[in-house]
Design an enzyme around this catalytic site. Sequence first.
Site, PDB file in Angstrom:
ATOM      1  N   HIS A 272       0.840  -1.202   0.061  1.00 57.67           N
ATOM      2  CA  HIS A 272      -0.041   0.046  -0.040  1.00 57.67           C
ATOM      3  C   HIS A 272       0.762   1.208  -0.137  1.00 57.67           C
ATOM      4  CE1 HIS A 272      -3.085   2.685   0.687  1.00 57.67           C
ATOM      5  NE2 HIS A 272      -3.559   2.567   1.639  1.00 57.67           N
ATOM      6  N   HIS A 313      -0.221   0.709 -12.634  1.00 61.64           N
ATOM      7  CA  HIS A 313      -1.095   0.653 -11.258  1.00 61.64           C
ATOM      8  C   HIS A 313      -2.197  -0.276 -11.243  1.00 61.64           C
ATOM      9  CE1 HIS A 313      -3.401   2.787  -8.116  1.00 61.64           C
ATOM     10  NE2 HIS A 313      -2.172   3.267  -7.693  1.00 61.64           N
ATOM     11  N   ASP A 370       4.184   7.161  -7.889  1.00 66.22           N
ATOM     12  CA  ASP A 370       5.319   6.614  -6.918  1.00 66.22           C
ATOM     13  C   ASP A 370       6.607   6.556  -7.266  1.00 66.22           C
ATOM     14  OD1 ASP A 370       3.478   5.623  -4.795  1.00 66.22           O
ATOM     15  OD2 ASP A 370       2.546   4.368  -5.933  1.00 66.22           O
TER      16      ASP A 370
END
Length: 436
Positions: A272, A313, A370
């Site tokens: 996560h 993703h 990210d």
Amino acid sequence: MPNKTEPEKTFTLTNDQTGESVKLPVVEGTYGPHCIDIRGLHKATGHFTLDPSFTATGSCKSKITYIDGDEGVLLHRGYNIKELAKESTYLETCYLLLYGELPQEKELKEFEDVITNHTMVHEQIKEVYEGFRRDAHPMAIMCGVVGTMAAFYHDSLDIWDLEQREISAHRLIAKIPTLAAMAMKYSKGQPYVYPRNDLKFTENFLHMCFSVPAEEYKLRAPVVRAMERILILHADHEQNASTSTVRLAGSSQANPMACIASGITSLWGPSHGGANQAVLEMLDEIGHKDNIPEFLERAKDKNDPFKLMGFGHRVYKNFDPRAEVMKESCDEVLAELGIDNPQLELAMELEKIALNDPYFIDRKLFPNVDFYSGIILKAMGFPVEMFTVLFAVSRTVGWISQWKEMMEGSTLKIGRPRQLYTGEPERPYVPMNKRK
């Protein structure tokens, strides 16, 4: 002439064995797939549904965030995330998430003042930090300290009191950055830096993280802007694991500090909140730009455990709408700081090669938020262990907005998922001397 009421839309479910049918209501939202309301299913049929990880189950109705993973869309209260990241500020986005509308100038000023005046934490909280080892992971510290807030701010824990819910929301948004900066300072053995009311929210956070008494900390505009964008881009993301954890904890009528602490605990999981940290660990594994082709081939091999972190993703099947804004800030920060870092050079080369590789293009495996945020945070000087903590700082407003929405709704009920039992049938107890 009165408006005609539209007929209720239903979904008919038929049991193949008995031929019995049951009609279930179909609920429509503003966007996205319709939902079949199965709350009456067990009463009508004696059956539950089975949906491991709840990936096909709507757990609530919400007006806060909408995601279209196929089209690469993320909306907060109807506003596109790319517009918010480029035009808004973090506190304005917080106001939007909490209250549903962009604030007027006076409303924003009042909100900013309230948050600023709540950034100090109880002086005795410093003693809580002293109970941790210096090498404790900052997320371990945050899990404990945020839960401890309920012991210091028990004057705002009545979840049925609207004013107290409001005060708790403001306190959490204001104080968690202070607690995060203290966790970073504690791990470094440096003195804590008190918040400054003359600085804006993001400037204040960076100052608490990086300034030291011995010299003045210089705030750089591109770095502040990048940090602001990181906070906005991670502010909320619909019913993800940590948000669902906060809602489930809140359904038991737990206090908001405990609920947010539970969200931080869930966020700590590497699947996560640890994705940007995983990007830098992957870059360490690749080691050098000359090794990129070899690792790209490994990433294409289904039998090789190596994964290209920061590309693609789980939700976004096209592109991550947050990544475009983050890449822009990444370029700005690296140019401003003029960092000569082999790992960052490796990351930029990997991005360039992967974006021109047909394998990744065809599968729409583009760099996600990210990938870029990890590079930016590294360039700013944040330790890798702080990356998930920064995620928690940003996501606090999303968690508390989702919690408030649940508390103020009409369907609050303690969460109680069902299961499909596959263990042993009932059997008699066997005395020790007769067991084989």
